[in-house]
Write a protein that holds these residues in place. Structure first.
Motif, mmCIF file in Angstrom:
data_model
loop_
_atom_site.group_PDB
_atom_site.id
_atom_site.type_symbol
_atom_site.label_atom_id
_atom_site.label_comp_id
_atom_site.label_asym_id
_atom_site.label_seq_id
_atom_site.Cartn_x
_atom_site.Cartn_y
_atom_site.Cartn_z
ATOM 1 N N VAL A 1 -22.914 28.136 39.931
ATOM 2 C CA VAL A 1 -21.769 28.755 40.605
ATOM 3 C C VAL A 1 -20.558 27.828 40.532
ATOM 4 O O VAL A 1 -19.418 28.285 40.337
ATOM 5 C CB VAL A 1 -22.130 29.095 42.068
ATOM 6 N N ASP A 2 -20.772 26.528 40.644
ATOM 7 C CA ASP A 2 -19.677 25.564 40.548
ATOM 8 C C ASP A 2 -18.966 25.706 39.198
ATOM 9 O O ASP A 2 -17.729 25.764 39.129
ATOM 10 C CB ASP A 2 -20.226 24.155 40.727
ATOM 11 N N ILE B 1 -15.094 27.056 38.609
ATOM 12 C CA ILE B 1 -14.126 26.234 37.883
ATOM 13 C C ILE B 1 -13.610 26.971 36.653
ATOM 14 O O ILE B 1 -12.451 26.788 36.246
ATOM 15 C CB ILE B 1 -14.777 24.885 37.513
ATOM 16 N N CYS B 2 -14.443 27.851 36.086
ATOM 17 C CA CYS B 2 -14.031 28.652 34.927
ATOM 18 C C CYS B 2 -13.321 29.942 35.325
ATOM 19 O O CYS B 2 -13.122 30.831 34.484
ATOM 20 C CB CYS B 2 -15.242 28.974 34.069
ATOM 21 N N GLU C 1 -18.208 19.827 47.944
ATOM 22 C CA GLU C 1 -17.954 20.777 46.861
ATOM 23 C C GLU C 1 -18.389 22.186 47.256
ATOM 24 O O GLU C 1 -17.752 23.176 46.867
ATOM 25 C CB GLU C 1 -18.687 20.324 45.589
ATOM 26 N N TYR C 2 -19.444 22.278 48.030
ATOM 27 C CA TYR C 2 -19.949 23.547 48.557
ATOM 28 C C TYR C 2 -18.838 24.306 49.286
ATOM 29 O O TYR C 2 -18.641 25.515 49.096
ATOM 30 C CB TYR C 2 -21.114 23.206 49.472
ATOM 31 N N ALA D 1 -26.141 24.738 33.240
ATOM 32 C CA ALA D 1 -25.031 25.528 33.769
ATOM 33 C C ALA D 1 -23.883 25.606 32.775
ATOM 34 O O ALA D 1 -23.224 26.650 32.627
ATOM 35 C CB ALA D 1 -24.549 24.931 35.094
ATOM 36 N N GLN D 2 -23.618 24.509 32.081
ATOM 37 C CA GLN D 2 -22.555 24.508 31.075
ATOM 38 C C GLN D 2 -22.897 25.451 29.915
ATOM 39 O O GLN D 2 -22.033 26.201 29.441
ATOM 40 C CB GLN D 2 -22.348 23.091 30.542
ATOM 41 N N GLU D 3 -24.155 25.419 29.464
ATOM 42 C CA GLU D 3 -24.574 26.324 28.386
ATOM 43 C C GLU D 3 -24.442 27.782 28.823
ATOM 44 O O GLU D 3 -24.006 28.648 28.053
ATOM 45 C CB GLU D 3 -26.015 26.022 27.982
ATOM 46 N N ILE D 4 -24.831 28.071 30.060
ATOM 47 C CA ILE D 4 -24.737 29.437 30.583
ATOM 48 C C ILE D 4 -23.285 29.873 30.680
ATOM 49 O O ILE D 4 -22.918 30.986 30.272
ATOM 50 C CB ILE D 4 -25.444 29.530 31.944
ATOM 51 N N ALA D 5 -22.424 28.997 31.216
ATOM 52 C CA ALA D 5 -21.008 29.330 31.336
ATOM 53 C C ALA D 5 -20.385 29.550 29.963
ATOM 54 O O ALA D 5 -19.560 30.467 29.786
ATOM 55 C CB ALA D 5 -20.277 28.223 32.090
ATOM 56 N N ASP D 6 -20.756 28.730 28.980
ATOM 57 C CA ASP D 6 -20.224 28.915 27.622
ATOM 58 C C ASP D 6 -20.641 30.267 27.051
ATOM 59 O O ASP D 6 -19.844 30.954 26.391
ATOM 60 C CB ASP D 6 -20.715 27.795 26.700
#
Length: 525
Positions: free
Chosen positions: A68-69, A73-74, A167-168, A491-496
């Motif tokens: 989710v973070d 951010i995206c 951050e939450y 998470a980065q791979e999923i967001a990409d």
């Protein structure tokens, strides 16, 4: 419970209707239980209300949090995300496990300085932030001289949890949370998925509600603890859950018994949890002047450096296999990461076997404690297995051991099992249902089979996608999935992947720099 329904284009909400005769509104009908692909009408007939939201994350732990973070951010608004969870905070389960395994908030974790679940950029790292907070150069010197003059620097558990909490709130994570227990995720005829949630009693007019989404993320953590047969058999026969325990269970009563009277305890295992339990036992012994005797059983007793060849060797000694972190550092961004990404089937399983295995960091403090214990005779380590457990005299446990020196029988006040065995993925009801009805399969290590993008292979429901991250994906194209940094890489791979599907913005140089400044200033997004 929140009831803010979000409709996807062309998809209106399903109206509530009464359940079929003999049932209650919101019951899962036999038709739903037996069918792999659901239609909207099937939920109407069952009387299960449906809410629309583009992205659903199941689990609510640190895996959900870092994903989710990234999405926030995206540029994804909180209104487009729902996190379905029973947890009060994303770090609740992890903090519980670290606390009962003798890593309270004041002690240090095993993650490195730049593995920051609250900070996708990894800068400033935990070490730099600790130096700033304490106005001391000591953490910086430690970072500069690790691991040659100092042990690897690792953050305190409390620092990690406090940072995640900031951050939450900054990303508005509480706005995405819906409390309840997820029962299953099924593919939808027409695309996307239905996620079935059982809300807390009295929180909704029906027993279950459904979330209809285009994308689903599964991050349910460990399926559960798997007890070794000897431990399980003893507990089932005697109903004694206080003397023979898994280290991931609350077991403070054992330390209290040792404080009340001298005794012998048997510790089993050779990983980080075993080293923490031993340190707690010895700290109490030194601090309180106790006479505790410690027996330590290794399944495999390591006597020196070992490995398949000179470039893949792990230090060891006195029973332990030593390694700074859970995996070699190259699995997160070096040779091993690139190599595993290319391998399939048994070749990948074989490589996992080479660099895997139980290990623990070689920290100077507890190494000195164990050396002193061996010299003074109150700490004995050996290779062995438990052959039998039965109740002994005066509340003790009688243990029959098979050791490298032959059979041995001992009376102990407690057995602390630190093998950390993880249950099969089928032990989790959501994962089991995905294997039976969702099209999911297993990878070469028996966990859930994911693509390089962490899409759960076999579960696609066009134009929808289902992703999975965390320990259930161990054995895939990326090792280290159940670590802080591993969860962030997933998470980065999923967001990409979601960016290529048009769900979120890409994290290019301009957006990344802008978002980092917002993070550094604590500005809400």
């Amino acid at each position: 419970m929140r009831d803010d329904t979000i409709e996807l284009p062309g998809r209106g909400p399903v109206a509530e209707r009464a359940a079929t005769p003999g049932g209650q509104p919101g019951d899962l009908t036999q038709e739903l239980l037996d069918t792999d692909w659901w239609s909207d009408d099937m939920l109407v007939r069952a009387g299960i209300p449906v809410h629309d939201v583009p992205f659903v994350s199941v689990g609510g732990g640190i895996g959900s949090f870092v994903t989710v973070d990234y999405l926030r951010i995206c540029g994804v608004p909180t209104s487009a995300i729902k996190v379905l969870t029973q947890l009060n905070t994303p770090w609740e389960s992890y903090e519980y496990l670290t606390r009962v395994s003798q890593i309270p908030r004041g002690e240090r974790l095993r993650s490195d300085s730049a593995s920051c679940p609250d900070n996708i950029w990894g800068f400033p790292s935990y070490g730099i932030r600790e130096a700033w907070a304490t106005k001391s150069l000591k953490p910086l010197w430690h970072l500069l001289t690790e691991p040659f003059l100092n042990d690897y620097w690792t953050p305190k558990a409390g620092h990690a949890f406090d940072s995640m909490e900031r951050e939450y709130h900054r990303i508005g994570y509480p706005e995405t949370v819906v409390k309840g227990q997820v029962r299953m995720v099924r593919r939808r005829i027409g695309g996307g998925y239905f996620t079935i949630l059982t809300p807390p009693e009295g929180a909704a007019p029906t027993r279950r509600i459904a979330y209809r989404s285009r994308y689903v993320h599964i991050a349910v953590g460990y399926p559960g603890l798997k007890f070794l047969p000897d431990l399980q058999e003893y507990r089932e026969k005697t109903r004694d859950y206080g003397s023979v325990v898994n280290a991931y269970e609350p077991h403070e009563q054992i330390y209290q018994r040792l404080q009340a009277a001298p005794g012998t305890v048997l510790v089993r295992g050779g990983g980080i949890v075993a080293s923490r339990v031993l340190q707690r036992l010895i700290d109490d012994r030194d601090r309180l002047g106790l006479q505790t005797q410690i027996l330590h059983s290794f399944r495999t007793f390591v006597t020196g450096s070992h490995g398949p060849h000179i470039w893949m060797r792990r230090r060891g000694g006195d029973g332990w296999a030593y390694q700074g972190f859970n995996y070699p550092k190259s699995v997160w961004g070096g040779q091993l990461k690139a190599r595993v990404r290319k391998l399939e089937g048994q070749d990948r399983a074989d490589l996992y076997k080479q660099f895997g295995g139980t290990n623990t960091p070689k920290r100077r403090h507890w190494q000195a404690q164990l050396r002193r214990g061996r010299q003074q005779g109150w700490y004995q380590a050996f290779q062995g297995e438990i052959a039998n457990l039965r109740p002994g005299q005066n509340g003790t446990v009688h243990v029959e051991l098979k050791t490298d020196q032959g059979p041995r029988q001992v009376q102990v006040i407690a057995v602390i099992d630190c093998t950390g065995l993880e249950a099969d993925v089928r032990e989790h009801r959501v994962l089991a249902d995905l294997l039976d009805h969702g099209g999911a399969g297993r990878n070469p290590l028996g966990r859930m089979d994911v693509e390089r993008s962490f899409e759960l292979r076999g579960t696609r429901s066009e134009p929808g996608r289902m992703y999975l991250s965390g320990s259930a994906a161990n054995g895939g194209y990326f090792p280290g999935v159940d670590t802080f940094l591993g969860l962030q890489i997933a998470a980065q791979e999923i967001a990409d992947d979601l960016q290529t599907l048009g769900f979120c913005s890409g994290l290019g140089p301009l957006r990344s720099t802008s978002q980092w400044w917002k993070w550094a200033r604590g500005k809400r997004i």
